[in-house]
Write an enzyme that holds these catalytic residues in place. Structure first.
Site, mmCIF file in Angstrom:
data_model
loop_
_atom_site.group_PDB
_atom_site.id
_atom_site.type_symbol
_atom_site.label_atom_id
_atom_site.label_comp_id
_atom_site.label_asym_id
_atom_site.label_seq_id
_atom_site.Cartn_x
_atom_site.Cartn_y
_atom_site.Cartn_z
ATOM 1 N N ASP A 1 -9.573 -7.578 -7.674
ATOM 2 C CA ASP A 1 -10.747 -8.453 -7.835
ATOM 3 C C ASP A 1 -11.664 -7.829 -8.887
ATOM 4 O O ASP A 1 -11.512 -8.083 -10.081
ATOM 5 C CB ASP A 1 -11.421 -8.592 -6.460
ATOM 6 C CG ASP A 1 -12.560 -9.590 -6.480
ATOM 7 O OD1 ASP A 1 -12.924 -10.063 -7.560
ATOM 8 O OD2 ASP A 1 -13.102 -9.900 -5.404
ATOM 9 N N SER A 2 -12.561 -6.932 -8.480
ATOM 10 C CA SER A 2 -13.372 -6.209 -9.473
ATOM 11 C C SER A 2 -12.534 -5.145 -10.188
ATOM 12 O O SER A 2 -12.866 -4.713 -11.280
ATOM 13 C CB SER A 2 -14.564 -5.537 -8.784
ATOM 14 O OG SER A 2 -14.109 -4.457 -7.989
ATOM 15 N N GLU B 1 -0.959 -3.206 -4.502
ATOM 16 C CA GLU B 1 -2.173 -3.867 -4.020
ATOM 17 C C GLU B 1 -1.869 -5.322 -3.696
ATOM 18 O O GLU B 1 -0.990 -5.937 -4.319
ATOM 19 C CB GLU B 1 -3.246 -3.839 -5.122
ATOM 20 C CG GLU B 1 -4.200 -2.675 -5.047
ATOM 21 C CD GLU B 1 -5.265 -2.858 -3.964
ATOM 22 O OE1 GLU B 1 -5.010 -3.546 -2.959
ATOM 23 O OE2 GLU B 1 -6.353 -2.284 -4.144
ATOM 24 N N ASP B 2 -2.622 -5.878 -2.765
ATOM 25 C CA ASP B 2 -2.515 -7.319 -2.537
ATOM 26 C C ASP B 2 -3.303 -8.087 -3.588
ATOM 27 O O ASP B 2 -2.840 -9.082 -4.132
ATOM 28 C CB ASP B 2 -2.974 -7.701 -1.124
ATOM 29 C CG ASP B 2 -4.335 -7.104 -0.776
ATOM 30 O OD1 ASP B 2 -4.714 -6.081 -1.392
ATOM 31 O OD2 ASP B 2 -5.027 -7.639 0.096
ATOM 32 N N ILE B 3 -4.507 -7.565 -3.904
ATOM 33 C CA ILE B 3 -5.362 -8.294 -4.852
ATOM 34 C C ILE B 3 -6.177 -7.316 -5.695
ATOM 35 O O ILE B 3 -6.605 -6.269 -5.200
ATOM 36 C CB ILE B 3 -6.302 -9.273 -4.101
ATOM 37 C CG1 ILE B 3 -7.105 -10.140 -5.085
ATOM 38 C CG2 ILE B 3 -7.245 -8.534 -3.166
ATOM 39 C CD1 ILE B 3 -7.812 -11.320 -4.435
HETATM 40 C C1 PRP Z 1 -9.434 -5.614 -0.746
HETATM 41 C C2 PRP Z 1 -8.024 -5.636 -1.284
HETATM 42 C C3 PRP Z 1 -8.058 -4.597 -2.376
HETATM 43 C C4 PRP Z 1 -9.504 -4.620 -2.841
HETATM 44 C C5 PRP Z 1 -9.602 -5.285 -4.178
HETATM 45 O O1 PRP Z 1 -9.559 -4.587 0.167
HETATM 46 O O2 PRP Z 1 -7.090 -5.353 -0.293
HETATM 47 O O3 PRP Z 1 -7.719 -3.313 -1.898
HETATM 48 O O4 PRP Z 1 -10.251 -5.369 -1.888
HETATM 49 O O5 PRP Z 1 -10.948 -5.433 -4.569
HETATM 50 P P1 PRP Z 1 -11.531 -4.762 -5.878
HETATM 51 O O6 PRP Z 1 -10.577 -5.033 -6.986
HETATM 52 O O7 PRP Z 1 -12.852 -5.499 -6.058
HETATM 53 O O8 PRP Z 1 -11.751 -3.307 -5.626
HETATM 54 P P2 PRP Z 1 -10.794 -4.462 1.169
HETATM 55 O O9 PRP Z 1 -11.741 -3.422 0.652
HETATM 56 O O10 PRP Z 1 -11.387 -5.819 1.430
HETATM 57 O O11 PRP Z 1 -10.157 -3.873 2.461
HETATM 58 P P3 PRP Z 1 -8.913 -4.451 3.307
HETATM 59 O O12 PRP Z 1 -7.707 -4.375 2.407
HETATM 60 O O13 PRP Z 1 -8.822 -3.516 4.447
HETATM 61 O O14 PRP Z 1 -9.231 -5.863 3.701
#
Ligand code: PRP
Length: 181
Positions: free
Chosen positions: A105-106, A101-103
């Site tokens: 968050d929740s 994963e890149d990030i």
């Molecule tokens: C982002 C990111 C993770 C996710 C993390 O994806 O790339 O996959 O949010 O958030 P969380 O921990 O709150 O679930 P996003 O849904 O924005 O799609 P993208 O990667 O296509 O920008």
């Protein structure tokens, strides 16, 4: 120093710092998986594609790269992730899998993917994220490989976007609040 885009408040993590962390993560993974056969790396689209590309190129152990994409009703909903938009090309049964994963968050995306992939009987399942935001709620999934933590602000760059913008910046920057409020 280059001029920042007007959407951006400041550079939070410079390119050199990101790259140093990516190398450390790749080194640790390479050590952990030495003599274990190929790793099945699963990048979560779209955000992870840049991190995964850099991470994979620093690995010194055999690996296969694949991708998944999931959709959600938005981060504010209780359920979070709802369905798989793009699935893997191969079975992961008896394979050593790392979700990249890149990030986090929740944590809903990682939690959903982890539970779902666990059910496909991999030999092992680990998680790797470059960035984690601090949250009060305890994650129900282990993060085995973490690059670094960042403050709970809206960030873009190095795969992270705002409305599909700023994804390909080489650094991670804080978005001005005026852009998303
Ligand atoms: C982002 C990111 C993770 C996710 C993390 O994806 O790339 O996959 O949010 O958030 P969380 O921990 O709150 O679930 P996003 O849904 O924005 O799609 P993208 O990667 O296509 O920008």
């Amino acid at each position: 120093m280059e001029n920042l885009h007007p959407d951006l408040a400041r550079i939070l993590v410079p390119e050199e710092t990101i790259q140093a962390h990516v190398q450390v993560l790749a080194h640790q993974i390479s050590l952990d998986y030495a003599d274990k056969g190929p790793i099945y790396l699963i990048g979560v689209l779209r955000g992870a594609f840049i991190f995964l590309a850099d991470l994979a190129r620093h690995l010194t152990v055999p690996h296969v790269v694949d991708f998944m994409s999931v959709s959600s009703y938005g981060k504010s909903t209780e359920s979070g992730v709802v369905r798989i938009v793009l699935d893997l090309r191969e079975s992961i049964e008896r394979k050593n899998v790392i979700i990249v994963e890149d990030i986090v968050d929740s944590g809903k995306t990682l939690s959903y993917l982890y539970t779902m992939l666990e059910g496909r009987n991999p030999a092992s399942l680990r998680t790797c994220t470059l960035v984690q935001k601090p949250k009060e709620v305890q994650l129900d999934v282990p993060i085995d490989y973490l690059g670094f933590k960042i403050p709970d602000v809206w960030v873009v760059g190095y795969g992270l976007d705002y409305a599909d913008r700023h994804r390909t910046l080489p650094y991670i920057a804080e978005l001005k609040a005026s852009v998303y409020t």
